[in-house]
Design a protein around this motif. Structure first.
Motif: not given
Length: 382
Positions: A172-195
């Motif tokens: 959505g133009g943020h450059g970041q995506v949220r990945m759910q891993q169990g208890f944790f929600s981790i934000q990382q660089t978007c693989p589509e636009c590379r941030g």
């Protein structure tokens, strides 16, 4: 039951920064959140207490009212808390992953909103070789190096002229995506636009969508007098261009002084080896020796031994960081004659015989060494 002081609940001072408050709450949330302590009512109560303290102390208006009037200033202002885990409403306290994302998202590159971040350009290094004379006196040098510049065809957008990059549909133009891993929600660089927050459907044919091309640029580098191998000259802003509007990096010019056929350098001093004949060493004389700014006469006293050091004051280097000018230090090497004629050999034998007849006064070091060897053999019983 009386409410505890919110600063005491989080274990912070009253002048604690928002970052300190977040850090303290993170520690307590990791320990007491109901998702990590199912069925533990005591842990649930401690988490509720910490969450309420966090909500008040991270809101500037609520914190100001609390600091002035205590709990009376904020009673009713905090959010309500229902059940936890599977039994309560999802919006009351939120899951552990939601808490983690809200409070600690900046650890992984930002909060929920994400966003494109400018990045400072990479620092560059250029190795510059100088002669000893250039390093000692200083000079201005022109250097050429590759550099990234905005593509003039797409004005740095990376998109084909007449088109524009589009908002990345994945983030959505943020450059970041949220990945759910169990208890944790981790934000990382978007693989589509590379941030970058944008995607290019039709890339520019000149820069291939990069938005920049590589060219060579010429820079003038002023090398100060007295530099030596390992010194660096910093050219601010002459490194790689920053991304997303970030500042450029710096260029570091690394100095390497080439070997000199006559002199070697140690700090501020220069050293050279001066070969002399054994006749000059025995009888004395004068020699012409070079310096970096001319010639000087070096007086050799009679009886000079090989390895003798002679110091010529102020003929060395003035250090680049200041200090006194160093010296030129000449080390004498007595050269043994080669390819002698029969007559020269005969004269040397006559000379050697006359020297031996004179006893130890002509060769004191040789006789001293022989006496030491004799004493050593006697102790060994040889």
């Amino acid at each position: 039951m009386a409410k505890r002081d919110y600063y005491e609940v989080l274990g912070v001072q009253r002048n604690a920064s928002e970052a300190d408050i977040k850090k303290a709450f993170r520690r307590l949330a990791m320990k007491y959140h109901p998702d990590r302590n199912p069925g533990d009512s005591e842990a649930e109560a401690k988490f509720k207490e910490a969450k309420l303290a966090y909500d008040v102390l991270t809101d500037p208006k609520k914190r100001s009212a609390y600091d002035q009037f205590g709990h009376a200033g904020v009673d009713g202002a905090g959010p309500g808390f229902g059940g936890f885990g599977g039994g309560g409403p999802a919006g009351d306290a939120g899951s552990f992953s939601d808490i983690f994302g809200d409070v600690f998202g900046d650890i992984f590159g930002g909060g929920r909103a994400g966003g494109r971040r400018s990045q400072r350009g990479v620092d560059l290094r250029y190795d510059l070789s100088l002669s000893l004379e250039e390093a000692v006196t200083g000079k201005e040098v022109k250097i050429r190096l590759p550099s990234w510049v905005d593509c003039q065809f797409c004005n740095g957008s990376g998109a084909k002229p007449g088109t524009q990059p589009k908002t990345c549909p994945t983030c959505g133009g943020h450059g970041q995506v949220r990945m759910q891993q169990g208890f944790f929600s981790i934000q990382q660089t978007c693989p589509e636009c590379r941030g970058t927050g944008a995607v290019i459907d039709e890339p520019c044919s000149h820069c291939h969508g990069r938005g920049r091309i590589q060219e060579e640029k010429t820079l003038s580098v002023k090398v100060p007098a007295g530099v030596d191998t390992g010194d660096r000259i910093r050219l601010a802003g002459e490194g790689e261009r920053g991304e997303q509007g970030g500042p450029p990096g710096d260029l570091y010019v690394q100095i390497q002084v080439m070997e000199h056929p006559i002199f070697t350098r140690e700090d501020a001093n220069l050293y050279c080896q001066v070969p002399i004949s054994f006749v000059t060493a025995a009888l004395g004389g004068e020699l012409e020796v070079p310096t970096l700014d001319g010639k000087v006469m070096l007086k050799i006293p009679a009886g000079t031994q090989t390895g003798k050091m002679f110091r010529v004051r102020n003929k060395g280097v003035k250090p680049v960081r200041g200090g006194v000018v160093g010296d030129l230090i000449c080390r004498v090497l007595i050269e043994t004659p080669v390819e002698l004629t029969d007559r020269q050999k005969e004269l040397l034998r006559e000379f050697e015989a006359s020297v031996q007849a004179g006893g130890s006064r002509h060769n004191p070091q040789s006789h001293s060494w022989l006496d030491g060897v004799k004493s050593f053999f006697e102790k060994m019983g040889l």
